[in-house]
Design an enzyme around this catalytic site. Structure first.
Site, mmCIF file in Angstrom:
data_model
loop_
_atom_site.group_PDB
_atom_site.id
_atom_site.type_symbol
_atom_site.label_atom_id
_atom_site.label_comp_id
_atom_site.label_asym_id
_atom_site.label_seq_id
_atom_site.Cartn_x
_atom_site.Cartn_y
_atom_site.Cartn_z
ATOM 1 N N ILE A 89 90.147 27.169 34.267
ATOM 2 C CA ILE A 89 90.273 28.610 34.497
ATOM 3 C C ILE A 89 89.302 29.351 33.583
ATOM 4 O O ILE A 89 88.591 30.261 33.998
ATOM 5 C CB ILE A 89 91.728 29.076 34.240
ATOM 6 C CG1 ILE A 89 92.640 28.464 35.295
ATOM 7 C CG2 ILE A 89 91.831 30.593 34.221
ATOM 8 C CD1 ILE A 89 94.115 28.646 35.024
ATOM 9 N N TYR A 122 102.187 14.766 41.441
ATOM 10 C CA TYR A 122 103.263 15.215 40.542
ATOM 11 C C TYR A 122 102.945 14.893 39.089
ATOM 12 O O TYR A 122 103.553 15.411 38.173
ATOM 13 C CB TYR A 122 104.604 14.602 40.965
ATOM 14 C CG TYR A 122 105.011 15.093 42.337
ATOM 15 C CD1 TYR A 122 105.294 16.442 42.555
ATOM 16 C CD2 TYR A 122 105.072 14.221 43.412
ATOM 17 C CE1 TYR A 122 105.615 16.907 43.811
ATOM 18 C CE2 TYR A 122 105.404 14.679 44.679
ATOM 19 C CZ TYR A 122 105.681 16.028 44.865
ATOM 20 O OH TYR A 122 105.986 16.490 46.116
ATOM 21 N N ASP A 154 91.006 21.534 39.428
ATOM 22 C CA ASP A 154 90.108 22.524 38.834
ATOM 23 C C ASP A 154 88.993 22.940 39.788
ATOM 24 O O ASP A 154 88.490 24.060 39.726
ATOM 25 C CB ASP A 154 89.458 21.971 37.559
ATOM 26 C CG ASP A 154 90.326 22.232 36.343
ATOM 27 O OD1 ASP A 154 91.284 23.025 36.472
ATOM 28 O OD2 ASP A 154 90.060 21.652 35.283
ATOM 29 N N GLU A 212 87.972 8.071 26.005
ATOM 30 C CA GLU A 212 87.406 7.973 27.353
ATOM 31 C C GLU A 212 86.338 9.020 27.672
ATOM 32 O O GLU A 212 85.557 8.817 28.591
ATOM 33 C CB GLU A 212 88.511 7.990 28.412
ATOM 34 C CG GLU A 212 89.333 9.257 28.411
ATOM 35 C CD GLU A 212 90.315 9.287 29.569
ATOM 36 O OE1 GLU A 212 90.581 8.233 30.171
ATOM 37 O OE2 GLU A 212 90.809 10.391 29.865
ATOM 38 N N LYS A 270 89.382 32.306 9.564
ATOM 39 C CA LYS A 270 89.442 30.941 9.039
ATOM 40 C C LYS A 270 88.643 30.006 9.927
ATOM 41 O O LYS A 270 87.870 29.170 9.463
ATOM 42 C CB LYS A 270 90.895 30.465 8.984
ATOM 43 C CG LYS A 270 91.514 30.661 7.637
ATOM 44 C CD LYS A 270 92.660 29.709 7.446
ATOM 45 C CE LYS A 270 93.190 29.915 6.044
ATOM 46 N NZ LYS A 270 94.581 29.552 5.929
ATOM 47 N N CYS A 297 100.036 20.616 57.398
ATOM 48 C CA CYS A 297 99.809 19.172 57.469
ATOM 49 C C CYS A 297 101.109 18.422 57.761
ATOM 50 O O CYS A 297 101.533 18.340 58.909
ATOM 51 C CB CYS A 297 99.132 18.692 56.189
ATOM 52 S SG CYS A 297 98.228 17.161 56.448
ATOM 53 N N GLN A 339 103.421 18.265 61.191
ATOM 54 C CA GLN A 339 103.923 17.055 61.846
ATOM 55 C C GLN A 339 105.449 17.102 61.982
ATOM 56 O O GLN A 339 106.004 16.738 63.021
ATOM 57 C CB GLN A 339 103.497 15.812 61.054
ATOM 58 C CG GLN A 339 101.973 15.654 60.992
ATOM 59 C CD GLN A 339 101.519 14.491 60.109
ATOM 60 O OE1 GLN A 339 102.324 13.850 59.430
ATOM 61 N NE2 GLN A 339 100.218 14.236 60.092
ATOM 62 N N GLU A 385 105.031 6.979 60.092
ATOM 63 C CA GLU A 385 104.964 6.940 58.624
ATOM 64 C C GLU A 385 106.382 6.880 58.041
ATOM 65 O O GLU A 385 106.620 6.236 57.027
ATOM 66 C CB GLU A 385 104.247 8.206 58.111
ATOM 67 C CG GLU A 385 104.170 8.287 56.593
ATOM 68 C CD GLU A 385 103.475 9.558 56.085
ATOM 69 O OE1 GLU A 385 103.147 10.428 56.897
ATOM 70 O OE2 GLU A 385 103.289 9.658 54.860
ATOM 71 N N ARG A 435 96.367 10.975 57.607
ATOM 72 C CA ARG A 435 96.190 9.656 58.201
ATOM 73 C C ARG A 435 96.892 9.604 59.557
ATOM 74 O O ARG A 435 96.579 8.793 60.397
ATOM 75 C CB ARG A 435 96.776 8.609 57.235
ATOM 76 C CG ARG A 435 96.480 7.192 57.589
ATOM 77 C CD ARG A 435 96.781 6.248 56.421
ATOM 78 N NE ARG A 435 95.678 6.220 55.477
ATOM 79 C CZ ARG A 435 95.764 6.498 54.184
ATOM 80 N NH1 ARG A 435 96.928 6.831 53.668
ATOM 81 N NH2 ARG A 435 94.719 6.448 53.408
ATOM 82 N N HIS A 485 94.732 22.045 55.900
ATOM 83 C CA HIS A 485 95.207 22.625 54.627
ATOM 84 C C HIS A 485 94.499 23.965 54.407
ATOM 85 O O HIS A 485 93.555 24.045 53.615
ATOM 86 C CB HIS A 485 94.898 21.677 53.469
ATOM 87 C CG HIS A 485 95.760 20.459 53.457
ATOM 88 N ND1 HIS A 485 97.031 20.448 52.951
ATOM 89 C CD2 HIS A 485 95.526 19.227 53.921
ATOM 90 C CE1 HIS A 485 97.554 19.246 53.087
ATOM 91 N NE2 HIS A 485 96.671 18.476 53.679
ATOM 92 N N GLU A 523 95.307 26.382 52.755
ATOM 93 C CA GLU A 523 95.422 26.874 51.373
ATOM 94 C C GLU A 523 94.164 26.541 50.563
ATOM 95 O O GLU A 523 93.855 27.220 49.586
ATOM 96 C CB GLU A 523 96.678 26.301 50.695
ATOM 97 C CG GLU A 523 96.664 24.806 50.346
ATOM 98 C CD GLU A 523 97.065 23.882 51.498
ATOM 99 O OE1 GLU A 523 96.964 24.312 52.667
ATOM 100 O OE2 GLU A 523 97.437 22.724 51.234
HETATM 101 N N1 GLN Z 1 101.528 12.064 55.442
HETATM 102 C C1 GLN Z 1 100.853 12.765 56.480
HETATM 103 C C2 GLN Z 1 99.587 12.053 56.929
HETATM 104 O O1 GLN Z 1 99.081 11.197 56.250
HETATM 105 C C3 GLN Z 1 100.521 14.171 56.044
HETATM 106 C C4 GLN Z 1 99.486 14.227 54.973
HETATM 107 C C5 GLN Z 1 99.455 15.539 54.250
HETATM 108 O O2 GLN Z 1 100.389 16.337 54.340
HETATM 109 N N2 GLN Z 1 98.408 15.760 53.487
HETATM 110 O O3 GLN Z 1 99.070 12.334 57.979
#
Ligand code: GLN
Length: 582
Positions: free
Chosen positions: A49, A84, A101, A180, A254, A417, A421, A441, A499, A546, A548
């Site tokens: 940021i 996470y 980032d 590293e 300082k 996404c 689904q 899945e 996928r 996506h 976003e």
């Molecule tokens: N798990 C789902 C897929 O692989 C959705 C992936 C996601 O939400 N980025 O298609």
């Protein structure tokens, strides 16, 4: 010695010299300057940021900037990292899966980035080892210095050539003192030496602690952090102090004394309400001016532009602060782990809300406990529901219940996404009567695999970088909600990371029952946007993409704008109902 002579004396890669400084074709010494941002004391201080805000300050002045993040880890990209633990995986238009980032840079600079803007130790070492196998090191033993550092410098200069930037902003991941990233820090020291005076500006981001038992700010940890840099031959030009509250002058004095940095270049960078306020904070502190002086690029500035760019930006932060109505969007996700793992969604909601003069409050819905019986109690009162991307079966049934509730009760819904689904699955089960419909899945043996693995994914082995990734075109059907949201554009570009997809064999049945696929891949039968007609539901839309990831403060995502707009109407309706009852 001028920059050209200086560099040509060290850039010959031969057995005769100890130097190893490969140069990319077309490199123009002196054209690009470098700002390197290091972290000290602790990580997680918002280095991205800070660095992107600094870059924005110079961009506002009419300069071309190009950021790069150097990650210390050995993964080739961020695609296999657990969001996470490490924050969301951000996907660039060219399909690079990278650190969150990069999202901050894209949003702050309103600029699409590419794989040239992201590097990991994994990438650097792969390049070194491949070169070694091809005999690229002329019989030398391949060493961290100069060969690995040489590859790092090459990457930075390649970015300089490709972007033709006035300033390349280098963000070194982790903190000074980590094993590293030590070679990356060393590479930037060498870079400054090679490029010569006025070419590089080193900025240390540090942390001023304020222990509760003492009740005052202490500078020792920050001093020790800066010392780690000095020990590596890096003399910072600027020190930015992160702290909860304004850093006191005594503490700054300082730090100035112990690190040879003039007091006016030791700045307080305390917490602020919106990250988009930080460029102005840095401008007010005179940091952009300091950079122009240190790098001697004042002659490249366009003052007229600077004024206008800052006004536009400040208008955003003013509107954000002044928003006079509130909406509450429920997002399925567990509260404790969400701030970083859904960073772009949180930002996209902020952008849309600000454009619509609304402050968006987020309620996190843990779906692992949600059933058909308790969903109403949990979701009622929200102004809209968003189901974000995800993987695997944890909480999936609870998410499907939330979608069902939103569909049946006319609650605005946006599915991203996985959320797209799951909306297909919900519709197949509860509207088309396909009992047990699912994604392979989640349930490989489902009788109705409405969501199945993409054909090109069936042959792929391994998980790294193998999904359908990056920017793809989406053809929008005219006369639909999607078409309205995207201002009737026939085609838009969105970013993908998946996928699985809607199995084309089920499309007709789903459409016959009323689901509309309003966005498709132009030349394959891949469904990319779904919706319910506006006479059936006020706002129910999902996308395999996506959106976003491409929402920007001054150019919010149309899908998020649609959700927040619809949510403000929900709030209004419930307020109207309340006032009628009173
Ligand atoms: N798990 C789902 C897929 O692989 C959705 C992936 C996601 O939400 N980025 O298609």
């Amino acid at each position: 010695m001028n920059p050209l002579e200086r560099l040509s004396s060290i850039s010959k890669v031969s057995t005769e010299t100890e130097f190893y400084t490969p140069m990319p074709a077309g490199y123009r010494p002196g054209q690009t300057k470098y700002v390197v941002v290091f972290g000290t004391v602790i990580s997680g201080l918002g280095k991205g940021i800070f660095s992107s805000s600094l870059a924005k300050c110079l961009q506002d002045q009419g300069l071309t900037v190009a950021p790069i993040k150097l990650e210390g880890y050995l993964n080739i990209d961020s695609g296999t990292l657990n969001p996470y633990r490490h924050g969301e995986v951000f996907v660039l238009d060219d399909g690079m899966e990278c650190d969150m980032d990069l999202g901050t840079y894209e949003r702050m600079l309103d600029q699409d980035l590419s794989r040239l803007n992201f590097s990991t130790s994994g990438q650097v070492f792969t390049r070194v080892l491949e070169k070694e196998r091809k005999g690229g090191y002329l019989g030398r033993d391949v060493q961290l210095i100069p060969h690995v550092t040489g590859e790092v410098k090459l990457k930075l200069r390649e970015l300089a050539v490709a972007s033709n930037a006035d300033v390349v902003f280098v963000e070194i991941g982790g903190t000074a003192g980590d094993l590293e990233n030590a070679y990356a820090i060393e590479a930037t020291r060498e870079l400054a030496f090679e490029e010569g005076p006025d070419s590089c500006c080193f900025v240390a981001l540090t942390y001023v602690i304020e222990p509760a038992i003492l009740g005052e700010q202490k500078s020792k940890a920050a001093q020790l952090g800066i010392r780690q840099l000095l020990e590596r031959g890096i003399q910072p030009h600027i020190i930015a102090c992160r702290a909860r509250q304004h850093v006191r002058k005594k503490v700054r004095e300082k730090l100035a004394l112990y690190s040879n940095v003039p007091l006016e270049r030791v700045l307080s960078m305390h917490d602020s309400e919106s990250v988009y306020e930080i460029p102005e904070m840095l401008h007010d502190a005179g940091l952009d001016e300091a950079l122009l002086d240190i790098l001697r690029i004042r002659d490249r500035v366009d003052d007229m532009l600077a004024q206008k760019a800052r006004e536009r930006w400040n208008d955003y932060t003013r509107r954000y602060r002044g928003a006079n109505r509130g909406v509450t969007i429920g997002i399925t996700g567990k509260y404790t782990t969400v701030r970083d793992s859904y960073a772009s969604i949180i930002q996209a909601l902020e952008h849309a809300g600000t454009a619509l003069d609304a402050r968006v409050h987020i309620e996190w819905i843990d779906t692992t406990e949600i059933t058909g019986e308790n969903v109403a109690a949990r979701v009622q009162g929200l102004d809209g529901v968003l189901v974000p991307g995800g993987f695997g079966l944890r909480g999936a049934e609870g998410k499907i219940e939330c979608i069902r509730y939103a569909r049946e009760n006319h609650l605005p819904y946006l599915g991203l996404c996985y959320g797209f689904q799951l909306a297909v699955i919900e519709f197949a089960r509860n509207v088309c009567g396909m009992e047990g419909a699912n994604s392979t899945e989640i349930a490989p043996e489902t009788p109705h695999p409405v969501i199945d693995v993409l054909p090109e994914q069936k042959q792929i082995e391994g998980l790294g970088g193998s999904m359908r990734l990056g920017g793809q075109d989406v053809a929008i059907s005219p006369g639909t909600l999607a078409s309205k949201l995207f201002h009737h554009a026939p085609e838009v570009r969105l970013r993908f990371r998946h996928r699985y997809e809607v199995d084309p064999d089920y499309v007709e049945r789903l459409e016959q029952a009323g689901l509309v696929f309003s966005g498709r891949a132009p030349s394959y039968p891949i469904m990319q946007i779904l919706e319910l007609p506006e006479n059936v539901h006020p706002f129910f839309i999902g996308t395999q993409a996506h959106p976003e990831l491409t929402s920007r403060p001054l150019r919010p995502s149309p899908l998020f704008l649609g959700l927040v707009q619809a949510a403000t109407l929900t709030t209004k309706q419930s307020e109207d109902k309340r006032s009628v009852r009173n």
